[in-house]
Design an enzyme around this catalytic site. Structure first.
Site, short mmCIF file in Angstrom:
data_model
loop_
_atom_site.label_atom_id
_atom_site.label_comp_id
_atom_site.label_asym_id
_atom_site.label_seq_id
_atom_site.Cartn_x
_atom_site.Cartn_y
_atom_site.Cartn_z
N TYR A 117 68.88 75.58 79.75
CA TYR A 117 67.99 76.76 79.49
C TYR A 117 67.45 77.02 78.23
CZ TYR A 117 66.79 81.67 80.32
OH TYR A 117 66.36 82.97 80.43
N THR A 166 68.83 92.47 85.30
CA THR A 166 68.14 91.78 86.60
C THR A 166 69.39 91.39 87.35
OG1 THR A 166 67.97 89.80 85.73
CG2 THR A 166 66.22 91.39 85.15
N LYS A 190 63.43 77.20 77.64
CA LYS A 190 62.53 78.21 76.99
C LYS A 190 61.91 78.19 75.77
CE LYS A 190 63.46 80.60 80.37
NZ LYS A 190 62.25 81.32 81.02
N ASP A 226 57.67 77.13 95.76
CA ASP A 226 58.57 76.87 94.87
C ASP A 226 57.73 76.53 93.44
OD1 ASP A 226 60.36 75.32 93.17
OD2 ASP A 226 61.64 74.95 94.72
N VAL A 227 58.10 76.98 92.38
CA VAL A 227 57.07 76.68 91.18
C VAL A 227 57.42 75.26 90.80
CG1 VAL A 227 56.92 78.95 90.15
CG2 VAL A 227 58.95 77.46 89.57
P1 NAP Z 1 66.17 86.78 88.84
O1 NAP Z 1 66.51 88.24 88.83
O2 NAP Z 1 67.19 85.83 89.26
O3 NAP Z 1 64.62 86.51 89.66
C1 NAP Z 1 64.22 85.18 89.48
C2 NAP Z 1 62.81 85.27 90.33
O4 NAP Z 1 62.35 83.79 90.23
C3 NAP Z 1 63.16 85.59 91.78
O5 NAP Z 1 61.97 86.07 92.34
C4 NAP Z 1 63.41 84.28 92.19
O6 NAP Z 1 63.02 84.16 93.86
C5 NAP Z 1 62.38 83.28 91.51
N1 NAP Z 1 62.64 81.94 91.57
C6 NAP Z 1 63.72 81.41 91.38
N2 NAP Z 1 63.50 79.89 91.24
C7 NAP Z 1 62.30 79.81 91.77
C8 NAP Z 1 61.80 78.64 91.97
N3 NAP Z 1 61.95 77.18 91.91
N4 NAP Z 1 60.60 78.66 92.54
C9 NAP Z 1 59.63 80.10 92.77
N5 NAP Z 1 60.57 81.10 92.53
C10 NAP Z 1 61.70 81.12 91.97
O7 NAP Z 1 65.84 86.48 87.25
P2 NAP Z 1 65.22 87.30 85.98
O8 NAP Z 1 66.33 87.61 84.99
O9 NAP Z 1 64.19 88.48 86.52
O10 NAP Z 1 64.62 86.27 85.21
C11 NAP Z 1 63.12 86.07 85.14
C12 NAP Z 1 62.64 85.32 84.13
O11 NAP Z 1 62.85 86.07 83.01
C13 NAP Z 1 63.20 83.92 83.92
O12 NAP Z 1 62.18 82.89 83.59
C14 NAP Z 1 64.20 84.01 82.95
O13 NAP Z 1 64.49 83.04 82.33
C15 NAP Z 1 63.65 85.06 82.07
N6 NAP Z 1 64.66 85.75 81.34
C16 NAP Z 1 65.38 86.65 81.91
C17 NAP Z 1 66.18 87.51 80.88
C18 NAP Z 1 67.03 88.51 81.38
O14 NAP Z 1 67.92 89.10 80.70
N7 NAP Z 1 67.01 88.81 82.68
C19 NAP Z 1 66.15 87.27 79.49
C20 NAP Z 1 65.43 86.17 79.01
C21 NAP Z 1 64.55 85.55 79.86
P3 NAP Z 1 63.80 83.18 94.79
O15 NAP Z 1 65.20 83.20 94.29
O16 NAP Z 1 63.33 83.76 96.05
O17 NAP Z 1 62.97 81.92 94.72
#
Ligand code: NAP
Length: 255
Positions: A157, A192, A161, A64-65
């Protein structure tokens, strides 16, 4: 042609799904040795299997981060497996929905502790190894939400960020003479599991808002990370790159 990153050691937090998985896969395709993390072993190990089947090198670390102990153990594992850490993608993140007038302190703290404190802990844990080696690339996954735009019911959120960018710029300055660069990617709406979970109406609205009329792919973000990780980006630190299909550009609603 950029200098190949083959053989470099990458740690990507949240590498079991979404953007982090995309980063792990693209870097593995380029020959990096990947340690990907997440809280769920089954999901993480499935990504390792996919990468290995495609001829890449990857391992999973369950952690967990938001836990300092876990982040220290993650670094120990990367050193044990790959001899050190060349590149950290501090990517793990979560979102949540609550209006500021009703948000509980627990809801606020959960997002801040994973997205902002979690980024700090991952960076902090990797730094001794990078400093000792005199080189490193740190790449944070921030967002357009917070630093540039706002969405109702996401103040926690957005704050997390925007906070990442303050940390990133300060760290870049402190580390400017250490051989370590610190940069951030600001994704727009990327398809995602987290975005799919927001529902089809959310995806429809966001697609309509993006000038390119499509959401981004995880590879779109991974290739931006690949640039920051390259030798050729060695003079770039404390900077951001927006990858959003033009979403932040319109001054007025357009077709
Ligand atoms: P996602 O599909 O939900 O994937 C999130 C990843 O983070 C998963 O591997 C999850 O694995 C892990 N995670 C969540 N909480 C964690 C914790 N406490 N400790 C360790 N690992 C953890 O999300 P995503 O859309 O790819 O987002 C990834 C990053 O991009 C995030 O920082 C998000 O804010 C950023 N972002 C995403 C978007 C978008 O449009 N998708 C836009 C802007 C920014 P587990 O659940 O197994 O822990």
């Amino acid at each position: 042609m950029f200098t190949p990153i083959a053989g470099r050691s990458l740690v990507v937090t949240g590498g079991s799904k979404g953007i982090g998985k995309g980063i792990a896969q693209v870097f593995a395709t380029k020959g990096a040795k990947v340690l990907l993390t997440g809280r769920h072993a089954a999901t993480g190990n499935a990504v390792v299997d996919e990468i290995t089947a495609a001829g890449g090198s990857a391992a999973f670390f369950e952690g967990d981060v938001s836990s300092w102990d876990d982040m220290q153990a993650m670094v120990s594992r990367a050193i044990e497996l790959h001899g050190g850490i060349d590149i950290l993608c501090a990517n793990a993140g979560i979102d949540g929905e609550a209006g500021i007038a009703e948000m509980t302190p627990d809801e606020w703290n959960e997002i801040i502790s994973v997205n902002l404190t979690g980024s700090f802990l991952a960076v902090r844990a990797c730094l001794p190894n990078m400093i000792e080696r005199g080189s490193g690339r740190i790449i944070l996954t921030s967002s357009i939400t917070g630093p540039l735009t706002a969405i109702p019911r996401a103040s926690h959120y957005a704050a997390s960020k925007a906070g990442q960018l303050g940390m990133m710029r300060t760290a870049a300055l402190e580390l400017a003479q250490s051989g370590i660069t610190v940069n951030a990617i600001m994704p727009g709406n990327i398809l995602t599991p987290a975005v799919v979970a927001s529902g089809t109406e959310y995806i429809r609205k966001m697609t309509a808002t993006v000038p390119m009329k499509k959401l981004g792919t995880v590879e779109d973000i991974a290739y931006a990370a690949l640039y920051f990780a390259s030798d050729e980006a060695g003079y770039v630190t404390g900077q951001t790159i927006v990858v959003d299909g033009g979403q932040v550009l319109p001054e007025a609603l357009t077709d």
